[in-house]
Motif scaffolding. Structure first.
Motif, PDB file in Angstrom:
ATOM      1  N   LEU A   1       0.810  -1.214   0.000  1.00  0.00           N
ATOM      2  CA  LEU A   1       0.000   0.000   0.000  1.00  0.00           C
ATOM      3  C   LEU A   1       0.849   1.273   0.000  1.00  0.00           C
ATOM      4  CD1 LEU A   1      -2.780   1.389   0.160  1.00  0.00           C
ATOM      5  CD2 LEU A   1      -2.583   1.245   2.646  1.00  0.00           C
ATOM      6  N   CYS A   2       1.787   1.381   0.902  1.00  0.00           N
ATOM      7  CA  CYS A   2       2.579   2.611   0.994  1.00  0.00           C
ATOM      8  C   CYS A   2       3.378   2.858  -0.281  1.00  0.00           C
ATOM      9  CB  CYS A   2       3.492   2.560   2.214  1.00  0.00           C
ATOM     10  SG  CYS A   2       2.563   2.562   3.770  1.00  0.00           S
ATOM     11  N   LYS A   3       3.908   1.815  -0.877  1.00  0.00           N
ATOM     12  CA  LYS A   3       4.689   1.962  -2.107  1.00  0.00           C
ATOM     13  C   LYS A   3       3.803   2.458  -3.258  1.00  0.00           C
ATOM     14  CE  LYS A   3       7.627  -0.592  -5.282  1.00  0.00           C
ATOM     15  NZ  LYS A   3       8.164  -1.889  -5.652  1.00  0.00           N
ATOM     16  N   VAL A   4       2.609   1.890  -3.391  1.00  0.00           N
ATOM     17  CA  VAL A   4       1.697   2.308  -4.465  1.00  0.00           C
ATOM     18  C   VAL A   4       1.275   3.757  -4.267  1.00  0.00           C
ATOM     19  CG1 VAL A   4      -0.596   1.939  -5.474  1.00  0.00           C
ATOM     20  CG2 VAL A   4       0.887  -0.008  -5.011  1.00  0.00           C
ATOM     21  N   LEU A   5       0.933   4.128  -3.036  1.00  0.00           N
ATOM     22  CA  LEU A   5       0.522   5.507  -2.765  1.00  0.00           C
ATOM     23  C   LEU A   5       1.671   6.491  -2.980  1.00  0.00           C
ATOM     24  CD1 LEU A   5      -1.684   5.004   0.424  1.00  0.00           C
ATOM     25  CD2 LEU A   5      -2.473   5.465  -1.913  1.00  0.00           C
ATOM     26  N   ARG A   6       2.877   6.064  -2.666  1.00  0.00           N
ATOM     27  CA  ARG A   6       4.047   6.921  -2.820  1.00  0.00           C
ATOM     28  C   ARG A   6       4.455   7.084  -4.285  1.00  0.00           C
ATOM     29  NH1 ARG A   6       7.084   4.234   0.450  1.00  0.00           N
ATOM     30  NH2 ARG A   6       7.974   2.891  -1.130  1.00  0.00           N
ATOM     31  N   GLU A   7       4.480   5.984  -5.054  1.00  0.00           N
ATOM     32  CA  GLU A   7       4.980   6.026  -6.430  1.00  0.00           C
ATOM     33  C   GLU A   7       3.925   6.429  -7.456  1.00  0.00           C
ATOM     34  OE1 GLU A   7       6.808   2.277  -7.170  1.00  0.00           O
ATOM     35  OE2 GLU A   7       8.448   2.657  -5.777  1.00  0.00           O
ATOM     36  N   ARG A   8       2.655   6.134  -7.196  1.00  0.00           N
ATOM     37  CA  ARG A   8       1.541   6.527  -8.056  1.00  0.00           C
ATOM     38  C   ARG A   8       1.730   6.120  -9.519  1.00  0.00           C
ATOM     39  NH1 ARG A   8      -1.938   8.290  -5.503  1.00  0.00           N
ATOM     40  NH2 ARG A   8      -2.642  10.079  -4.472  1.00  0.00           N
TER      41      ARG A   8
ATOM     42  N   THR B   1      -9.135   5.071   0.122  1.00  0.00           N
ATOM     43  CA  THR B   1      -8.304   5.607   1.197  1.00  0.00           C
ATOM     44  C   THR B   1      -8.694   7.007   1.637  1.00  0.00           C
ATOM     45  OG1 THR B   1      -6.634   6.345  -0.367  1.00  0.00           O
ATOM     46  CG2 THR B   1      -6.305   4.182   0.641  1.00  0.00           C
ATOM     47  N   CYS B   2      -9.629   7.632   0.957  1.00  0.00           N
ATOM     48  CA  CYS B   2     -10.137   8.916   1.426  1.00  0.00           C
ATOM     49  C   CYS B   2     -11.292   8.602   2.357  1.00  0.00           C
ATOM     50  CB  CYS B   2     -10.588   9.793   0.268  1.00  0.00           C
ATOM     51  SG  CYS B   2     -11.068  11.429   0.839  1.00  0.00           S
ATOM     52  N   LEU B   3     -10.978   8.381   3.596  1.00  0.00           N
ATOM     53  CA  LEU B   3     -11.951   7.916   4.575  1.00  0.00           C
ATOM     54  C   LEU B   3     -12.415   9.076   5.437  1.00  0.00           C
ATOM     55  CD1 LEU B   3     -10.134   4.641   5.602  1.00  0.00           C
ATOM     56  CD2 LEU B   3     -11.999   4.901   3.978  1.00  0.00           C
ATOM     57  N   GLY B   4     -13.660   9.484   5.200  1.00  0.00           N
ATOM     58  CA  GLY B   4     -14.198  10.589   5.967  1.00  0.00           C
ATOM     59  C   GLY B   4     -13.380  11.839   5.739  1.00  0.00           C
ATOM     60  N   ASN B   5     -12.892  12.422   6.822  1.00  0.00           N
ATOM     61  CA  ASN B   5     -12.084  13.633   6.726  1.00  0.00           C
ATOM     62  C   ASN B   5     -10.592  13.327   6.657  1.00  0.00           C
ATOM     63  OD1 ASN B   5     -14.356  15.202   6.884  1.00  0.00           O
ATOM     64  ND2 ASN B   5     -14.315  15.246   9.112  1.00  0.00           N
ATOM     65  N   ARG B   6     -10.243  12.037   6.577  1.00  0.00           N
ATOM     66  CA  ARG B   6      -8.831  11.650   6.617  1.00  0.00           C
ATOM     67  C   ARG B   6      -8.451  10.918   5.342  1.00  0.00           C
ATOM     68  NH1 ARG B   6      -8.441   8.762  12.435  1.00  0.00           N
ATOM     69  NH2 ARG B   6      -6.241   9.153  12.226  1.00  0.00           N
TER      70      ARG B   6
ATOM     71  N   ILE C   1      -5.615   8.349   3.951  1.00  0.00           N
ATOM     72  CA  ILE C   1      -4.608   7.456   4.513  1.00  0.00           C
ATOM     73  C   ILE C   1      -3.235   7.821   3.974  1.00  0.00           C
ATOM     74  CG2 ILE C   1      -3.764   5.081   4.561  1.00  0.00           C
ATOM     75  CD1 ILE C   1      -6.560   4.148   4.872  1.00  0.00           C
ATOM     76  N   GLN C   2      -2.315   7.982   4.885  1.00  0.00           N
ATOM     77  CA  GLN C   2      -0.921   8.231   4.565  1.00  0.00           C
ATOM     78  C   GLN C   2      -0.097   7.227   5.351  1.00  0.00           C
ATOM     79  OE1 GLN C   2      -0.463  12.325   5.693  1.00  0.00           O
ATOM     80  NE2 GLN C   2      -1.317  13.070   3.784  1.00  0.00           N
ATOM     81  N   CYS C   3       1.094   6.971   4.886  1.00  0.00           N
ATOM     82  CA  CYS C   3       1.944   5.992   5.548  1.00  0.00           C
ATOM     83  C   CYS C   3       2.957   6.686   6.437  1.00  0.00           C
ATOM     84  CB  CYS C   3       2.656   5.142   4.505  1.00  0.00           C
ATOM     85  SG  CYS C   3       1.478   4.158   3.562  1.00  0.00           S
ATOM     86  N   PRO C   4       3.222   6.186   7.630  1.00  0.00           N
ATOM     87  CA  PRO C   4       2.565   5.031   8.230  1.00  0.00           C
ATOM     88  C   PRO C   4       1.111   5.345   8.575  1.00  0.00           C
ATOM     89  CG  PRO C   4       3.980   6.099   9.836  1.00  0.00           C
ATOM     90  CD  PRO C   4       4.193   6.810   8.531  1.00  0.00           C
ATOM     91  N   ILE C   5       0.319   4.300   8.692  1.00  0.00           N
ATOM     92  CA  ILE C   5      -1.098   4.452   9.009  1.00  0.00           C
ATOM     93  C   ILE C   5      -1.222   4.507  10.527  1.00  0.00           C
ATOM     94  CG2 ILE C   5      -3.401   3.471   8.729  1.00  0.00           C
ATOM     95  CD1 ILE C   5      -2.144   1.878   6.318  1.00  0.00           C
ATOM     96  N   HIS C   6      -1.781   5.582  11.017  1.00  0.00           N
ATOM     97  CA  HIS C   6      -1.855   5.797  12.459  1.00  0.00           C
ATOM     98  C   HIS C   6      -3.107   5.157  13.054  1.00  0.00           C
ATOM     99  CE1 HIS C   6       1.582   8.437  12.463  1.00  0.00           C
ATOM    100  NE2 HIS C   6       1.100   8.997  11.359  1.00  0.00           N
TER     101      HIS C   6
END
Length: 170
Positions: A77-84, A97-102, A104-109
């Motif tokens: 997940l983080c690699k795909v989101l980072r490299e696009r 990954t656009c969940l509500g007002n957040r 998702i970014q890596c690391p996932i908190h």
């Protein structure tokens, strides 16, 4: 006038199963009355730095009680989101990954995540045909544990065909 291109899906069955060590308060359901989108919510219990996703899409084989896999991809997940780099996968993940007002970014908190009216089928290219489908989306930590498994069963409809059916009966 050009017919409206694209697809919509109707979800007949949706199940989300979480590993309680990582996720609690998991809820997912198709949005009535049409069941064309999904609402989901979960509470992530701890920070996650590396999450692997596996997406499988299958269709039933006519006259057999088997499924034929038409799409199977595993990704970090983080690699795909980072490299696009993977356009279709990025569109799918952006929707999810656009969940509500957040976002998702890596690391996932750790924390509460929710999303309403998630639809992903409408962005697919018009190369598919109407059919039933079976989707499995599994999230896991490499060499550690499964985190969340999502299974959806439904049907894909062509928008143009549905509009033609409506005009025929009106």
């Amino acid at each position: 006038m050009l017919p409206q291109m694209g697809y919509f899906s109707v979800i007949r069955q949706l199940e989300c199963v979480a590993n309680s060590r990582y996720v609690t308060e998991v809820v997912c359901n198709a949005v009535p009355p049409r069941n064309r989108s999904i609402n989901a919510a979960l509470r992530l219990m701890q920070r996650i730095t590396g999450l692997i996703g596996n997406l499988e899409v299958s269709i039933p084989i006519p006259r057999k009680k088997k499924l034929k896999k038409i799409f199977d991809i595993t990704f970090e997940l983080c690699k795909v989101l980072r490299e696009r780099k993977r356009k279709t996968l990025i569109e799918l993940l952006s929707t999810m990954t656009c969940l509500g007002n957040r976002t998702i970014q890596c690391p996932i908190h750790a924390g509460f995540y929710h999303a309403e009216n998630i639809t992903v089928v409408e962005s697919l290219p018009p190369v598919l045909t109407e059919s039933d489908f079976h989707i499995r989306f599994n999230w896991f930590l490499p060499k550690v544990a499964s985190v969340l498994n999502i299974t959806a069963v439904g049907r894909l409809y062509e928008i143009a065909k549905e509009h033609a059916k409506k005009r025929k009966y009106l």
